[in-house]
Structures are given as structure tokens and as C-alpha cells.
Write an enzyme that holds these catalytic residues in place. Structure first.
Site, PDB file in Angstrom:
ATOM      1  N   LEU A 296       0.845  -1.181   0.000  1.00  0.00           N
ATOM      2  CA  LEU A 296       0.000   0.000   0.000  1.00  0.00           C
ATOM      3  C   LEU A 296       0.886   1.238   0.000  1.00  0.00           C
ATOM      4  CD1 LEU A 296      -1.914  -2.306   0.945  1.00  0.00           C
ATOM      5  CD2 LEU A 296      -3.104  -0.603   2.327  1.00  0.00           C
ATOM      6  N   ASP A 297       0.765   2.015  -1.053  1.00  0.00           N
ATOM      7  CA  ASP A 297       1.631   3.168  -1.262  1.00  0.00           C
ATOM      8  C   ASP A 297       1.261   4.331  -0.337  1.00  0.00           C
ATOM      9  OD1 ASP A 297       3.562   4.771  -2.980  1.00  0.00           O
ATOM     10  OD2 ASP A 297       1.712   5.927  -3.256  1.00  0.00           O
ATOM     11  N   ALA A 298       2.275   4.935   0.264  1.00  0.00           N
ATOM     12  CA  ALA A 298       2.156   6.213   0.990  1.00  0.00           C
ATOM     13  C   ALA A 298       0.888   6.312   1.829  1.00  0.00           C
ATOM     14  CB  ALA A 298       2.236   7.373  -0.002  1.00  0.00           C
TER      15      ALA A 298
ATOM     16  N   GLU B 213       3.921   1.321   2.927  1.00  0.00           N
ATOM     17  CA  GLU B 213       4.847   2.452   2.910  1.00  0.00           C
ATOM     18  C   GLU B 213       4.208   3.512   3.790  1.00  0.00           C
ATOM     19  OE1 GLU B 213       6.917   5.810   0.038  1.00  0.00           O
ATOM     20  OE2 GLU B 213       4.991   4.958  -0.501  1.00  0.00           O
TER      21      GLU B 213
ATOM     22  N   ASP C 270      14.171   4.683   6.677  1.00  0.00           N
ATOM     23  CA  ASP C 270      15.246   5.106   7.575  1.00  0.00           C
ATOM     24  C   ASP C 270      16.573   4.447   7.227  1.00  0.00           C
ATOM     25  OD1 ASP C 270      13.563   6.743   8.970  1.00  0.00           O
ATOM     26  OD2 ASP C 270      13.441   5.503  10.763  1.00  0.00           O
TER      27      ASP C 270
ATOM     28  N   HIS D  67      18.017   5.948   4.066  1.00  0.00           N
ATOM     29  CA  HIS D  67      18.514   7.318   4.214  1.00  0.00           C
ATOM     30  C   HIS D  67      19.844   7.355   4.965  1.00  0.00           C
ATOM     31  CE1 HIS D  67      14.777   8.206   2.500  1.00  0.00           C
ATOM     32  NE2 HIS D  67      14.121   8.733   3.528  1.00  0.00           N
TER      33      HIS D  67
ATOM     34  N   HIS E 151      12.173   2.640  -6.567  1.00  0.00           N
ATOM     35  CA  HIS E 151      11.723   3.605  -7.574  1.00  0.00           C
ATOM     36  C   HIS E 151      11.704   5.023  -7.015  1.00  0.00           C
ATOM     37  CE1 HIS E 151       7.868   3.159  -5.435  1.00  0.00           C
ATOM     38  NE2 HIS E 151       7.591   4.365  -5.910  1.00  0.00           N
TER      39      HIS E 151
ATOM     40  N   VAL F 286      15.383   6.575  -6.330  1.00  0.00           N
ATOM     41  CA  VAL F 286      16.082   6.874  -7.581  1.00  0.00           C
ATOM     42  C   VAL F 286      15.304   7.920  -8.371  1.00  0.00           C
ATOM     43  CG1 VAL F 286      16.908   5.932  -9.782  1.00  0.00           C
ATOM     44  CG2 VAL F 286      17.114   4.576  -7.676  1.00  0.00           C
ATOM     45  N   GLY F 287      14.036   7.626  -8.618  1.00  0.00           N
ATOM     46  CA  GLY F 287      13.254   8.461  -9.531  1.00  0.00           C
ATOM     47  C   GLY F 287      12.880   9.820  -9.003  1.00  0.00           C
TER      48      GLY F 287
END
Length: 614
Positions: free
Chosen positions: A267-269, A304, A331, A334, A401, A404-405
Site C-alpha cells: 500500500l503506497d504512501a 509504505e 530510515d 537514508h 523507484h 532513484v526516480g
């Protein structure tokens, strides 16, 4: 595994004996008709208004393959928001699909346990030159040989235009026609299961794309002004009329899992999902999924979530996930990125002071931020305590993704750090207990960028191009207008072409090294690490910071073996380690028994000892 029957939903078009049932939730409409395409002829069938804003009709005039639209108030014709296929993109008609026509061959398939997970994230349109589901299928044997156990498809829900990352989807039940028909996606999943590969699907439940969404015309209740989001009014999960909105997304999750035999969803964001109700939509959705698959097969739900909300990852008394099995752990990425590149702008500022300590915390406790204040977020506290969770609750990665993107030029880590540094971090991530994720091409050291790309209609071109440049205008390196102008336009087809993997590269000597390395490390993970993960119930682990750039960490695995790592992620050697009593599992450098206490610059040593620390 279930049979070939389609998944039944309370909306959309479904084949029934003698015809097709059409159903649309349109609480703001006075009348709704279904318009059927019969060659050059259009047949208009009035729909019946029923309770709670629904319109429905069953007609023998439609069959599998019939294209249709809904007509609102005798005027606007719109696609079905629950369309199973959009053969002519987001503005075209929907198509009636016989969902039971595919003859599944995976009756034996029960999935794989989460502890066996090694994820390979890919974008269907740029993974191969074919840019479709069939092209991905042709690479499955390669991925098995690499050591992958799960492929994760970036969103495939129908999006506007010829190319898109997938996060601008508008028809969430329809595989995008650029990638193939529904049966082509089913063929890919069937073939993956035949090779013991899981298939995860990325889904977006926090917004719709900016083109092709007609919901405001007949169901403005789908949205609420109660919450604001980066995309405007929020999806209505907790305001008046929210019941059917919630059901739309819950059924979407069940649809992919049942009708397409998908093994899991990412599940995105979800931090951008606004919902003050109890239970919130994330909790309700996970409960419905778990109830639908009590013991039938392994189903994995992944988040996410920038909020680091550890409570969604809680385990029950039997140590099984109550809701979600894992979260992507930004985390750890990063902290590693700051160490690798020295970059401290944007959200990397939160990892600038002591990235080694934060890395150690990620390796052994899950999140680096477990309630601490975030400088990037203006001092707001971020995260919840995560040490009580097993390491398998956190997906680790060096690239994906987003990371990088979302860079201005889409550079991969190979363009930002030396091979020696990358070797050390790859060895650190692939052998740690947390499940690793690879981004397509990473395993052979792909240097091609993966920039943001899309293909919206002409009305959105200027907004997209200018918005992309404004996003980076505040960074010092783009203070010069000429530098800003060099940022590739997401709408330019050449921007997309840069991202399409050139598979001939992986046979070149400089890339063959990386491919051998990834295969070696993943084979070691399969042999020595995976069998010892099942049954790990919490973080029986700890770390010590050796100096500003070096650390040691350990984990007690399920069989009481002690896994430990020593990592020097700096440019100076570190002395003082004693490996004489340890069984070395892997080292990034040739060890010298005369200097067994030295960690060279950018080196990692993994040890695995049976029983307690010697």
C-alpha cells in the site's frame, strides 16, 4: 488456491446467466443509463435507482467483450470506475470481462512464508524493451536464478497515456492496456507461481491521478473537504457517505488477491490517507483480507508509511501479523545514502549528525525514528517504538523507484558512489535478517537513470513540467535557471526511454561482477539466513558504534545461532576487532590472519556462530 471463478463485487459489470449485471454508485445523479457499443450502434439501457445512491440493471443485450459507458443525467458518458479493462485508455469505454475464462494452473500454490522473502521491484513498462506483462514473464527464470522469491510490480492500474510510473492510476480494477489484457497479467502470475515466485502488487489508495477521474460528476461524496492532501480534497474514508468509499478500496484489495491470485499488496504512501474513524481504513482493510484468507494460503500486506506507525505491524499471541507483515524502511536507506554520498539536503538532513548510530538502530530495532523529533519536519516527533517487533517486519533497500526516480535526473547509486562503497552496503543489506528489496537492474550495477515520466493530455503538460522544476528550484544546485532547465521533462518520451533497461549491459565485464556478487550473497542468504528466521518473535539484537563510521551488530536467530556483523563504512581502517573465535560467513575483503583485528575502509565481515557468544 481458489478455482477459476471471478470475484463478486457490489459494483461494476459482472457476467450472470443470461446477461450482464451493471451497477454504479452515483448518489449525486438524477438518472443513469448504461450505453452498450454494438458495432456502430449504441444501445441505451436505463438503469434502476435503488437505495443508498445505487443504480443497477441486468440486461441480456451485453456479453463478454461488450464495451460500455454509463450516461449520467442523460448527458455525460463516463467509463465504469470499477472497470475490469479499459481497452482505449482512461477516457474510452469500459469492457465487460469474463473473469472466469482463465484456466489457472496454480492449484498447488499456497504461497511462501514471509521469512523467505527477497523482493525484486520492477516497472512493467521499462523492465524490458517489450514493456508488457509478457516481457516480464520471459525474465522469470533469470530472477529465480538470481535468488529472488517475490516480484513486486509497480502499480498496473489503468493510467492516462502511453507511459506512467503507475501512481496516477484512475481505474483501480483494470490492468493498463499498454501492458496487456487481464489474461496476460494472469499468465504472468501463473508462470511465476509455477517457479515458486510470489507476486506482490503496488496499490495506491490515497488519491486518483489528475486525468480520467469522473467521480466528481456523479459521486462527489467520494471526496471530503474535511482533510486536505497534496492532491486536493481527500478520499472520503471518515465523513458522511464514506461507507461505500471504504468498500470500494476493500473490494479492490480482495479483487487482486482473489481474482488474480496475487500473493500480497504493498500500500503506497498510507501516511497520505486521512481517516479519523475507528477502526481506520487500514485496520478494516487488513482485517477483511485476513478474514478472507484464514489458512488458505500465505497473503502478505506491506506498507509504505512515513509516520513509522509501528502499531500496524503488531504480532498476535502466535507471533503472526495482526494486520501488516512489514513496512518499507526508508530510515535504513537514508542513513546508508548519507554514508555513501555525503548528501544531507532535503530529508537526508535528519541523518546527517550520526548516520552510523541510526543505521545500527535500523539493523537491530527497525526504525531509526521511534518518536524522536525530525528536523526535516520542523521538529515534529516521528515514529513509534519498534524494538519489540521482529526484524522481518522491516523491508530494507539500497535503491527503489522513489529513491532513484525522485531525484532530479533519476540517478542510480552507481552514479553517486564508488564500487567499493556500494559493495560494502550491498553485503550489509543482503545478509541482514530483514527482508531485502532490489530495484530492477540493481543486481548488475545498472547505471541507467530512472527519471520520473508520464504522458498526460495537453491540458496538463505545462503544469507537470513546471511543477517538476519548481520542486527542485529550492535546492542550491538548481539556483541557476540553466541548471533548472536541464531537468528532463517528465512528458518527453526520451525521458521514459532512458529508463528502459538495456539487458545487453549485464553481460559486460563491469556488470558481470555485480551479478556474480548478488547471486553469491543471495545464495548465502537462502542457505544460512532464511532457515533461521522463521520463529524470530522480536528483536533479540543489539549494536555498538565503534567509531564515527564503524559499528558491530548481532542477532540471536530462531535456532539460537548468533549472527553478527562488523562494518566499517568510512575511509580509514578500524582496528580492535577480534575474529579469531568467530566463524566468518562472508567478508568483502581478503582477510589476513596477521591482521585479523583490522577492518579495512569500506569493509563488512559477517560471522555466524552456533549457540551463545563464544
Amino acid at each position: 488456491m481458489s478455482d477459476n471463478a471471478s470475484y463478486h463485487m457490489p459494483f461494476g459489470a459482472e457476467l450472470q446467466d443470461g446477461g450482464v449485471r451493471f451497477r454504479l454508485w452515483a448518489p449525486a445523479a438524477r438518472s443513469v443509463d448504461v450505453c452498450l457499443n454494438h458495432g456502430a450502434q449504441e444501445i441505451i439501457v436505463p438503469m434502476n435507482a435503488v437505495a443508498d445512491g445505487w443504480f443497477e440493471v441486468t440486461t441480456a443485450l451485453a456479453r463478454s467483450g461488450t464495451c460500455y459507458r454509463f450516461r449520467i443525467n442523460g448527458d455525460n458518458r463516463i467509463p465504469d470506475p470499477a472497470s475490469r479493462f479499459q481497452p482505449e485508455d482512461v477516457h474510452g469505454p469500459s469492457e465487460v470481462i469474463d473473469s472466469a475464462s482463465w484456466n489457472w494452473q496454480d492449484a498447488h500454490w499456497k504461497g511462501r512464508s514471509w521469512e523467505e522473502t527477497v523482493i525484486y521491484e520492477l516497472h512493467v513498462g521499462s523492465f524490458t524493451s517489450e514493456g508488457n506483462f509478457a516481457g516480464v514473464l520471459e525474465k522469470l527464470d533469470y530472477l529465480v536464478d538470481l535468488g529472488i522469491t517475490a516480484i513486486e510490480l509497480m502499480p498496473v492500474a489503468d493510467f492516462p497515456g502511453k507511459r506512467n510510473w503507475g501512481y496516477d492510476g484512475t481505474y483501480l480494477f483494470a490492468p493498463d492496456s499498454r501492458y496487456g489484457r487481464p489474461d496476460d497479467l494472469k499468465a504472468l502470475i501463473d508462470a511465476a507461481h509455477a517457479r515458486s515466485l510470489m507476486v506482490f502488487l503496488d496499490v495506491v489508495y490515497n488519491h486518483f491521478g489528475p486525468e480520467g477521474n469522473y467521480l466528481h460528476q456523479y459521486a462527489p461524496q467520494f471526496f471530503t473537504e474535511k482533510h486536505s492532501t497534496p492532491w486536493g480534497a481527500a478520499i472520503n474514508f471518515d465523513d458522511e457517505y464514506s461507507h461505500w468509499v471504504r468498500q470500494f478500496y476493500i473490494h479492490n484489495a480482495l479483487y487482486w488477491l482473489k481474482e488474480y491470485h496475487v500473493d500480497g499488496l504493498r500500500l503506497d504512501a498510507v501516511h497520505a490517507i486521512m481517516d479519523d474513524s475507528q477502526p481506520d481504513i487500514l485496520t478494516e482493510l487488513s482485517h477483511r483480507v485476513r478474514s478472507a484468507f484464514p489458512n488458505e494460503r500465505h497473503i502478505h500486506l506491506i506498507l509504505e508509511n512515513d509516520h513509522n506507525a509501528a502499531h500496524y505491524l503488531a504480532r498476535d499471541a502466535a507471533h503472526k501479523p495482526r494486520a501488516y507483515v512489514a513496512q518499507w524502511n526508508d530510515d535504513i536507506h537514508h542513513a546508508l545514502h548519507v554514508l555513501l554520498t555525503g548528501e544531507t539536503g532535503g530529508y537526508y538532513m535528519d541523518y546527517a549528525q550520526n548516520p552510523v548510530s541510526q543505521l545500527g538502530r535500523c539493523l537491530t530495532e527497525g526504525f531509526a525514528y521511534q518518536g524522536e523529533s525530525s528536523l526535516y519536519r520542523d521538529g515534529e516527533p516521528r515514529g513509534e517504538t519498534s524494538r519489540h517487533l521482529p526484524p522481518t517486519a522491516f523491508v530494507s533497500f539500497l535503491q527503489n523507484h522513489d529513491q532513484v526516480g525522485n531525484r532530479a535526473f533519476g540517478e542510480r547509486i552507481q552514479s553517486l558512489a564508488s564500487p567499493t562503497r556500494i559493495h560494502a552496503t550491498v553485503a550489509l543489506l543482503l545478509l541482514a535478517p530483514s527482508p531485502p528489496l532490489l530495484f530492477m537492474g540493481e543486481e548488475w550495477g545498472c547505471c541507467q537513470p530512472f527519471p520520473f515520466f508520464c504522458d498526460f493530455g495537453p491540458d496538463l503538460v505545462s503544469a507537470v513540467v513546471n511543477g517538476r522544476r519548481e520542486e527542485f528550484a529550492r535546492f542550491p544546485e538548481f539556483s541557476d535557471p540553466d541548471a533548472l532547465a536541464r531537468i528532463p521533462s517528465p512528458m518527453d518520451e526520451n525521458t521514459f526511454r532512458q529508463a528502459v533497461l538495456n539487458w545487453t549491459d549485464c553481460d559486460r565485464p563491469e556488470h558481470a561482477f555485480w551479478l556474480r556478487l548478488y547471486r553469491e550473497l543471495l545464495a548465502l542468504r537462502h542457505r544460512e539466513i532464511m532457515p533461521r528466521l522463521r520463529g524470530m518473535t522480536r528483536q533479540s539484537a543489539g549494536f555498538s558504534q565503534l567509531n564515527a563510521h564503524a559499528l558491530s551488530a548481532y542477532w540471536l536467530l530462531a535456532d539460537d545461532a548468533r549472527l553478527s556483523v562488523y562494518a566499517n563504512l568510512g575511509d580509514d581502517a578500524y582496528g580492535g576487532c577480534d575474529f579469531l573465535s568467530k566463524i566468518i560467513l562472508y567478508t568483502t575483503h581478503h582477510s589476513d590472519r596477521n591482521h585479523i583485528d583490522i577492518l579495512p575502509p569500506w569493509s563488512v565481515i559477517w560471522c555466524l556462530n552456533e549457540g551463545p557468544e563464544p
